[in-house]
Design a protein around this motif. Structure first.
Motif, PDB file in Angstrom:
ATOM      1  N   ARG A 171      50.339  32.264  29.440  1.00 20.27           N
ATOM      2  CA  ARG A 171      50.078  33.706  29.352  1.00 20.27           C
ATOM      3  C   ARG A 171      48.635  33.975  29.742  1.00 20.27           C
ATOM      4  O   ARG A 171      47.731  33.279  29.275  1.00 20.27           O
ATOM      5  CB  ARG A 171      50.334  34.160  27.910  1.00 20.27           C
ATOM      6  CG  ARG A 171      50.253  35.648  27.712  1.00 20.27           C
ATOM      7  CD  ARG A 171      51.547  36.295  28.162  1.00 20.27           C
ATOM      8  NE  ARG A 171      51.588  37.667  27.722  1.00 20.27           N
ATOM      9  CZ  ARG A 171      51.285  38.683  28.518  1.00 20.27           C
ATOM     10  NH1 ARG A 171      50.912  38.485  29.753  1.00 20.27           N
ATOM     11  NH2 ARG A 171      51.367  39.912  28.080  1.00 20.27           N
ATOM     12  N   VAL A 172      48.399  34.939  30.630  1.00 26.86           N
ATOM     13  CA  VAL A 172      47.041  35.346  31.001  1.00 26.86           C
ATOM     14  C   VAL A 172      46.904  36.837  30.739  1.00 26.86           C
ATOM     15  O   VAL A 172      47.672  37.636  31.231  1.00 26.86           O
ATOM     16  CB  VAL A 172      46.685  34.990  32.463  1.00 26.86           C
ATOM     17  CG1 VAL A 172      46.617  33.485  32.651  1.00 26.86           C
ATOM     18  CG2 VAL A 172      47.666  35.584  33.454  1.00 26.86           C
ATOM     19  N   ARG A 173      45.924  37.202  29.928  1.00 25.98           N
ATOM     20  CA  ARG A 173      45.715  38.601  29.562  1.00 25.98           C
ATOM     21  C   ARG A 173      44.501  39.204  30.251  1.00 25.98           C
ATOM     22  O   ARG A 173      44.315  40.405  30.240  1.00 25.98           O
ATOM     23  CB  ARG A 173      45.565  38.734  28.053  1.00 25.98           C
ATOM     24  CG  ARG A 173      46.813  38.328  27.310  1.00 25.98           C
ATOM     25  CD  ARG A 173      46.649  38.484  25.810  1.00 25.98           C
ATOM     26  NE  ARG A 173      47.820  38.023  25.105  1.00 25.98           N
ATOM     27  CZ  ARG A 173      48.874  38.785  24.849  1.00 25.98           C
ATOM     28  NH1 ARG A 173      48.895  40.024  25.238  1.00 25.98           N
ATOM     29  NH2 ARG A 173      49.901  38.284  24.198  1.00 25.98           N
ATOM     30  N   ASP A 174      43.650  38.335  30.846  1.00 26.00           N
ATOM     31  CA  ASP A 174      42.443  38.827  31.511  1.00 26.00           C
ATOM     32  C   ASP A 174      41.980  37.796  32.537  1.00 26.00           C
ATOM     33  O   ASP A 174      42.577  36.729  32.674  1.00 26.00           O
ATOM     34  CB  ASP A 174      41.333  39.136  30.497  1.00 26.00           C
ATOM     35  CG  ASP A 174      41.001  37.959  29.597  1.00 26.00           C
ATOM     36  OD1 ASP A 174      41.133  36.786  30.040  1.00 26.00           O
ATOM     37  OD2 ASP A 174      40.616  38.194  28.444  1.00 26.00           O
ATOM     38  N   ARG A 175      40.908  38.131  33.241  1.00 29.61           N
ATOM     39  CA  ARG A 175      40.388  37.281  34.310  1.00 29.61           C
ATOM     40  C   ARG A 175      39.957  35.909  33.772  1.00 29.61           C
ATOM     41  O   ARG A 175      40.190  34.883  34.406  1.00 29.61           O
ATOM     42  CB  ARG A 175      39.222  37.977  35.003  1.00 29.61           C
ATOM     43  CG  ARG A 175      38.683  37.210  36.184  1.00 29.61           C
ATOM     44  CD  ARG A 175      37.435  37.858  36.735  1.00 29.61           C
ATOM     45  NE  ARG A 175      37.635  38.874  37.734  1.00 29.61           N
ATOM     46  CZ  ARG A 175      38.049  38.639  38.972  1.00 29.61           C
ATOM     47  NH1 ARG A 175      38.372  37.435  39.344  1.00 29.61           N
ATOM     48  NH2 ARG A 175      38.149  39.617  39.838  1.00 29.61           N
ATOM     49  N   GLU A 176      39.334  35.890  32.604  1.00 33.65           N
ATOM     50  CA  GLU A 176      38.883  34.617  32.023  1.00 33.65           C
ATOM     51  C   GLU A 176      40.058  33.678  31.777  1.00 33.65           C
ATOM     52  O   GLU A 176      39.986  32.483  32.079  1.00 33.65           O
ATOM     53  CB  GLU A 176      38.122  34.861  30.727  1.00 33.65           C
ATOM     54  CG  GLU A 176      36.744  35.435  30.932  1.00 33.65           C
ATOM     55  CD  GLU A 176      36.039  35.698  29.602  1.00 33.65           C
ATOM     56  OE1 GLU A 176      36.358  35.021  28.602  1.00 33.65           O
ATOM     57  OE2 GLU A 176      35.174  36.580  29.586  1.00 33.65           O
ATOM     58  N   ALA A 177      41.139  34.198  31.219  1.00 35.80           N
ATOM     59  CA  ALA A 177      42.315  33.372  30.952  1.00 35.80           C
ATOM     60  C   ALA A 177      42.934  32.883  32.263  1.00 35.80           C
ATOM     61  O   ALA A 177      43.337  31.721  32.375  1.00 35.80           O
ATOM     62  CB  ALA A 177      43.345  34.159  30.140  1.00 35.80           C
ATOM     63  N   PHE A 178      42.990  33.756  33.260  1.00 36.49           N
ATOM     64  CA  PHE A 178      43.513  33.369  34.569  1.00 36.49           C
ATOM     65  C   PHE A 178      42.700  32.217  35.136  1.00 36.49           C
ATOM     66  O   PHE A 178      43.232  31.202  35.575  1.00 36.49           O
ATOM     67  CB  PHE A 178      43.488  34.566  35.529  1.00 36.49           C
ATOM     68  CG  PHE A 178      43.997  34.237  36.912  1.00 36.49           C
ATOM     69  CD1 PHE A 178      45.317  34.499  37.252  1.00 36.49           C
ATOM     70  CD2 PHE A 178      43.159  33.684  37.871  1.00 36.49           C
ATOM     71  CE1 PHE A 178      45.788  34.203  38.527  1.00 36.49           C
ATOM     72  CE2 PHE A 178      43.621  33.381  39.138  1.00 36.49           C
ATOM     73  CZ  PHE A 178      44.946  33.642  39.470  1.00 36.49           C
ATOM     74  N   MET A 179      41.358  32.366  35.135  1.00 32.65           N
ATOM     75  CA  MET A 179      40.493  31.351  35.721  1.00 32.65           C
ATOM     76  C   MET A 179      40.549  30.041  34.945  1.00 32.65           C
ATOM     77  O   MET A 179      40.429  28.968  35.533  1.00 32.65           O
ATOM     78  CB  MET A 179      39.060  31.866  35.819  1.00 32.65           C
ATOM     79  CG  MET A 179      38.881  32.955  36.873  1.00 32.65           C
ATOM     80  SD  MET A 179      39.553  32.533  38.507  1.00 32.65           S
ATOM     81  CE  MET A 179      38.575  31.098  38.920  1.00 32.65           C
TER      82      MET A 179
END
Length: 159
Positions: free
Chosen positions: A116-124
Motif C-alpha cells: 500500500r502506498v499513500r504518499d510519495r515517500e511510501a512509493f519511493m
C-alpha cells in the motif's frame, strides 16, 4: 520533463508554468529564467532525495502527486480513505507506463509491488527497494463514469 523544457531555453526567457498546490488547486505563473549558479553546479545534486525521486519518476515517464481530499472531490470520489495514493498528474505518452501498462493522467496508484502506498515517500520506499530491470505490479484506481474501478498492471523498473 521540466528539466528538458528549461534546458532548451535561454536565460531571460519567460515561460508559463502550470502549478498545482497540495489541495489540487491549479494556477499559471510566468517565470523568468536566469543563468544557473556555477557554485551550485560544482556542488552537485543536493542530498535531500529530491533529485533522485525526480529522476526515478522521469525514468518511469510519470509525474506523480499525493492525492488530497480536494482532488478526490473534483473527481467525484467519495470515501477518500479508500483512495489515498499518488495521482498521475502527467505521463510521457511514449513510456511503457502509458503504452503497455495503460496508465493515464488522473489514475491513482494505491499499491506498488503489493505494498500500500499513500504518499510519495511510501512509493519511493517500495520502488527504491526494487532491483533495476524487475517487473512489478501497481494497483490503480480510475474513474469510470461516476464509479471508481480498480485494476492491476505491470511496470518494469528501468536499468
Amino acid at each position: 520533463q521540466l528539466r528538458t523544457i528549461v534546458s532548451n531555453k535561454r536565460p531571460g526567457e519567460v515561460v508559463e508554468m502550470r502549478v498545482v498546490d497540495q489541495d489540487g488547486d491549479e494556477r499559471t505563473v510566468s517565470v523568468t529564467l536566469t543563468a544557473r549558479d556555477e557554485d551550485l553546479i560544482a556542488q552537485g545534486p543536493s542530498n535531500d532525495g529530491g533529485t533522485e525521486e525526480e529522476d526515478s519518476m522521469e525514468s518511469l515517464g510519470l509525474t506523480l502527486q499525493t492525492v488530497t481530499p480536494n482532488m478526490l472531490r473534483q473527481l467525484g470520489i467519495e470515501n477518500a480513505e479508500r483512495y489515498q495514493g499518488l495521482m498521475i498528474a502527467d505521463i510521457d505518452r511514449t513510456s511503457e507506463a502509458f503504452q503497455d501498462a495503460g496508465l493515464r493522467p488522473r489514475d491513482i496508484i494505491v499499491e506498488v509491488a503489493r505494498e500500500r502506498v499513500r504518499d510519495r515517500e511510501a512509493f519511493m520506499a517500495v520502488y527504491g527497494d526494487l532491483p533495476s530491470g524487475e517487473n512489478f505490479l501497481v494497483r490503480v484506481v480510475r474513474m469510470q463514469g461516476q464509479e471508481p474501478s480498480s485494476f492491476v498492471t505491470a511496470l518494469t523498473k528501468p536499468s
